[in-house]
Write an enzyme that holds these catalytic residues in place. Structure first.
Site, PDB file in Angstrom:
ATOM      1  N   LYS A  11      83.335  68.074  30.375  1.00  0.00           N
ATOM      2  CA  LYS A  11      82.668  67.140  29.466  1.00  0.00           C
ATOM      3  C   LYS A  11      81.948  67.921  28.372  1.00  0.00           C
ATOM      4  CE  LYS A  11      78.334  68.232  30.886  1.00  0.00           C
ATOM      5  NZ  LYS A  11      77.370  68.950  30.005  1.00  0.00           N
ATOM      6  N   ASP A 135      74.842  65.681  37.010  1.00  0.00           N
ATOM      7  CA  ASP A 135      75.952  65.116  36.245  1.00  0.00           C
ATOM      8  C   ASP A 135      77.212  64.885  37.079  1.00  0.00           C
ATOM      9  OD1 ASP A 135      76.374  67.816  36.467  1.00  0.00           O
ATOM     10  OD2 ASP A 135      76.771  68.188  34.351  1.00  0.00           O
TER      11      ASP A 135
END
Length: 286
Positions: A11, A135
């Site tokens: 990401k 995350d």
């Protein structure tokens, strides 16, 4: 014997605003997570015990590895003795702010529910994911852009994909996350822009005027202390990109391009010195 493989994508962060420091030492933040095509591959095979090998020999494959921790956490929750043999084909750089380890952990949780044929409520998987890393839930639960708050674990699916090609460059240095949090320039009292509204204008209306609002609070201290990261940023800014930023706490730097040919040309020029990935516009995780 069951055997299958899965991708674990990385990401980038579109904006990363650190808003406070909690009593437990964790920092709260607001950010937009966006997936990129840069990915690891994980292979899972039934076994009588939990074990792992990795193509990158610098990564430990003991109980400190997030994939091993994910497998044991799921095993403990389900109260089962089934095992797994895992092979991690590591491509995403670590120490880069790309969430590679977190993505691997999320892929492990999802894959082992399938391999071990266990039905785990989504709320339980979320709790297990948060314990592994802030995350990890993003990679577990989302496919495209997501707004994150809290310590990164509170998520809102924005049902959006970036309409730009993303060139991500790893400057071949690692930035320790703990160091970045210790040394960033605090701005806790400033007003925080509405990142959700701004990213909708950015993606739906192609309103480039909002890009300046997507600051990364780690950027200044990382660029000041890591000259090669600053060099990568400067090269990308000179390439004709619409936007250039640090991802996470670094060291990876990414650039958004409207023109695919220009993105490919820029990536090719930088690939002689650094590891580079090009993600096409509209990318979503599978």
């Amino acid at each position: 014997m069951k055997h299958f493989s899965v991708k674990a994508c990385a990401k980038i962060n579109l904006g990363l605003l650190i808003t406070s420091r909690r009593d437990d030492g964790y920092h709260t933040l607001e950010t937009i997570f966006a997936p990129i095509e840069w990915h690891d591959t994980l292979e899972f095979t039934e076994s009588d015990k939990i074990g792992m090998e990795c193509t990158n020999l610098d990564l430990p494959v003991d109980d400190t590895n997030l994939c091993i921790r994910a497998a044991k956490a799921l095993q403990d929750y389900a109260g089962i003795s089934k095992g797994v043999s895992m092979k991690l084909v590591k491509r995403v750089p670590f120490g880069a702010g790309l969430g590679g380890g977190s993505s691997d952990a999320a892929a492990t949780l999802n894959a082992l529910c399938r391999l071990w044929e266990i039905d785990v409520p989504s709320a339980v998987l979320h709790r297990l994911a948060v314990k592994l890393g802030a995350d990890v839930p993003y990679f577990l639960e989302m496919k495209g852009l997501a707004y994150a708050s809290g310590i990164g674990e509170e998520l809102e699916d924005l049902s959006l994909a970036l309409p730009w090609h993303v060139v991500t460059v790893f400057p071949e240095v690692q930035v320790p996350t703990a160091w970045a949090y210790k040394n960033f320039h605090r701005q806790f009292e400033r007003p925080v822009p509405d990142l959700k509204a701004l990213v909708r204008r950015l993606c739906d209306d192609r309103d480039l005027s909002v890009l300046d609002a997507f600051e990364n609070d780690f950027g200044s201290v990382v660029f000041e202390n890591y000259p090669v990261v600053s060099q990568v940023r400067d090269t990308l800014e000179a390439s004709g990109a619409q936007f250039v930023s640090l991802s996470g706490s670094g060291s990876a730097v990414y650039a958004l391009f409207e023109n695919r040919a220009l993105a490919d040309e820029t990536a090719e020029e930088m690939a002689g010195k650094f590891r580079v990935n090009v993600t096409p516009a509209g990318f979503r995780m599978e």
